[in-house]
Scaffold this active site. Structure first.
Site, short mmCIF file in Angstrom:
data_model
loop_
_atom_site.label_atom_id
_atom_site.label_comp_id
_atom_site.label_asym_id
_atom_site.label_seq_id
_atom_site.Cartn_x
_atom_site.Cartn_y
_atom_site.Cartn_z
N LYS A 6 -22.61 -3.29 -18.45
CA LYS A 6 -23.98 -3.19 -18.36
C LYS A 6 -24.77 -2.50 -19.69
O LYS A 6 -23.32 -2.14 -20.66
CB LYS A 6 -24.28 -2.08 -17.33
CG LYS A 6 -25.04 -2.94 -15.89
CD LYS A 6 -25.29 -2.06 -15.20
CE LYS A 6 -25.75 -2.56 -13.62
NZ LYS A 6 -25.92 -1.10 -12.49
N PHE A 27 -36.89 3.14 -7.62
CA PHE A 27 -35.96 3.12 -9.12
C PHE A 27 -36.43 1.71 -10.21
O PHE A 27 -35.67 1.48 -10.79
CB PHE A 27 -34.88 2.97 -8.83
CG PHE A 27 -33.92 3.08 -7.79
CD1 PHE A 27 -33.13 1.45 -8.27
CD2 PHE A 27 -33.21 3.01 -6.79
CE1 PHE A 27 -32.65 0.63 -7.48
CE2 PHE A 27 -32.68 2.20 -5.39
CZ PHE A 27 -32.32 1.79 -6.50
N THR A 41 -21.62 3.07 -6.16
CA THR A 41 -23.03 2.99 -7.33
C THR A 41 -22.82 4.48 -8.34
O THR A 41 -23.00 4.16 -9.40
CB THR A 41 -24.07 2.78 -6.16
OG1 THR A 41 -23.43 1.92 -5.45
CG2 THR A 41 -25.50 3.14 -7.46
N ARG A 82 -16.58 2.29 -12.22
CA ARG A 82 -17.25 3.91 -12.37
C ARG A 82 -17.21 4.62 -12.80
O ARG A 82 -18.03 5.00 -13.40
CB ARG A 82 -18.61 2.96 -11.58
CG ARG A 82 -19.30 1.56 -11.52
CD ARG A 82 -20.05 1.47 -10.39
NE ARG A 82 -21.60 0.99 -10.51
CZ ARG A 82 -21.66 -0.05 -10.04
NH1 ARG A 82 -21.54 0.50 -8.75
NH2 ARG A 82 -22.85 -0.76 -10.10
N ASN A 107 -24.38 3.58 -14.79
CA ASN A 107 -23.23 3.05 -14.50
C ASN A 107 -22.21 1.61 -15.04
O ASN A 107 -21.14 1.30 -13.99
CB ASN A 107 -23.70 2.64 -12.70
CG ASN A 107 -24.15 1.81 -12.07
OD1 ASN A 107 -24.52 0.57 -13.01
ND2 ASN A 107 -24.40 1.88 -11.11
N HIS A 154 -22.58 -4.08 -13.03
CA HIS A 154 -22.50 -5.05 -11.58
C HIS A 154 -21.79 -5.87 -11.16
O HIS A 154 -20.97 -6.00 -12.06
CB HIS A 154 -23.78 -5.30 -12.53
CG HIS A 154 -24.32 -6.39 -11.39
ND1 HIS A 154 -24.79 -5.68 -10.28
CD2 HIS A 154 -24.76 -7.90 -11.06
CE1 HIS A 154 -25.38 -7.16 -8.72
NE2 HIS A 154 -24.79 -8.04 -9.76
P1 ATP Z 1 -25.27 -3.24 -8.87
O1 ATP Z 1 -26.50 -4.20 -8.45
O2 ATP Z 1 -25.65 -2.79 -10.20
O3 ATP Z 1 -23.63 -3.74 -8.67
P2 ATP Z 1 -24.51 -1.03 -6.46
O4 ATP Z 1 -24.71 -2.30 -5.78
O5 ATP Z 1 -23.50 -0.54 -6.45
O6 ATP Z 1 -24.63 -1.25 -8.31
P3 ATP Z 1 -27.47 -1.27 -5.78
O7 ATP Z 1 -27.85 -0.54 -4.71
O8 ATP Z 1 -27.38 -2.57 -4.95
O9 ATP Z 1 -26.20 -1.18 -6.14
O10 ATP Z 1 -28.53 -0.85 -6.61
C1 ATP Z 1 -28.84 -1.53 -7.92
C2 ATP Z 1 -28.32 -0.80 -9.08
O11 ATP Z 1 -29.72 0.51 -9.05
C3 ATP Z 1 -27.53 0.11 -9.16
O12 ATP Z 1 -26.52 0.12 -9.22
C4 ATP Z 1 -28.18 1.63 -10.18
O13 ATP Z 1 -28.42 1.57 -10.55
C5 ATP Z 1 -29.29 1.65 -9.25
N1 ATP Z 1 -30.06 2.72 -8.54
C6 ATP Z 1 -29.18 2.21 -6.86
N2 ATP Z 1 -29.70 3.58 -6.49
C7 ATP Z 1 -29.89 3.69 -7.11
C8 ATP Z 1 -31.16 5.86 -7.27
N3 ATP Z 1 -30.70 6.11 -6.23
N4 ATP Z 1 -31.40 6.06 -8.32
C9 ATP Z 1 -31.33 5.21 -9.49
N5 ATP Z 1 -30.66 4.52 -9.75
C10 ATP Z 1 -30.48 3.48 -8.46
MG MG Z 2 -26.27 -4.34 -5.42
#
Ligand code: ATP
Ligand code: MG
Length: 136
Positions: free
Chosen positions: A12, A60, A94, A105, A115, A118
């Site tokens: 990212k 978000f 996350t 992370r 973070n 992805h």
């Molecule tokens: P990614 O999809 O980026 O690999 P992830 O699968 O661990 O991450 P997701 O739930 O898919 O998490 O969320 C996508 C992205 O949205 C996260 O990487 C994070 O940057 C952001 N995100 C998730 N939850 C929150 C939150 N509560 N507040 C702010 N940003 C969030």
């Molecule tokens: Mg995700």
């Protein structure tokens, strides 16, 4: 059992900005991942919205799409046994604050929104996400 899979990884903007791409790519290699394809790109807000469409209803969503389109990213097609799950394990939670020691992370993430990486969260989504960036 071989169970070879492919998954999408993104380094990212926060990590590319800090020039961490070689360190992160090396982590994938030493953990048994092959980087089959990779490219450095800078996507538009509209493309980020398409990519993160599953999160459309989340509070978000807008910040997330603004962020992913804020600077260059590295997208990679990774391959290894159980690649989807193994990548998620290597990435960690996350929120970097609660990610386990040794995960990407934990090591490189700054905050829940910055973070660093992805990773696709299922085999089905890996196919969809790989198609999004690598149509071949
Ligand atoms: P990614 O999809 O980026 O690999 P992830 O699968 O661990 O991450 P997701 O739930 O898919 O998490 O969320 C996508 C992205 O949205 C996260 O990487 C994070 O940057 C952001 N995100 C998730 N939850 C929150 C939150 N509560 N507040 C702010 N940003 C969030
Ligand atoms: Mg995700």
């Amino acid at each position: 059992m071989s169970n070879i899979e492919q998954t999408l990884s993104i380094i990212k903007p926060d990590a590319v900005e800090r020039n961490l791409q070689d360190k992160i790519k090396n982590e994938f290699k030493i953990n048994g991942f092959e980087i089959l394809q990779e490219k450095k790109i800078h996507i538009s807000k509209e493309e980020a919205e398409k990519f993160y469409k599953v999160h459309e209803s989340k509070p978000f969503y807008n910040d997330l799409c603004t962020y992913l389109s804020s600077g260059p990213i590295i997208v990679m097609k990774l391959q290894r046994s159980n690649a989807v799950l193994e990548n998620r394990k290597l990435m960690g939670a996350t929120n970097p604050e609660v990610a386990e020691e040794g995960t990407l992370r934990k090591k490189y993430g700054i905050s829940i929104d910055k973070n660093s990486v992805h990773g696709s969260d299922s085999i089905e989504n890996a196919e969809i996400e790989l198609d999004f960036f690598f149509k071949d």
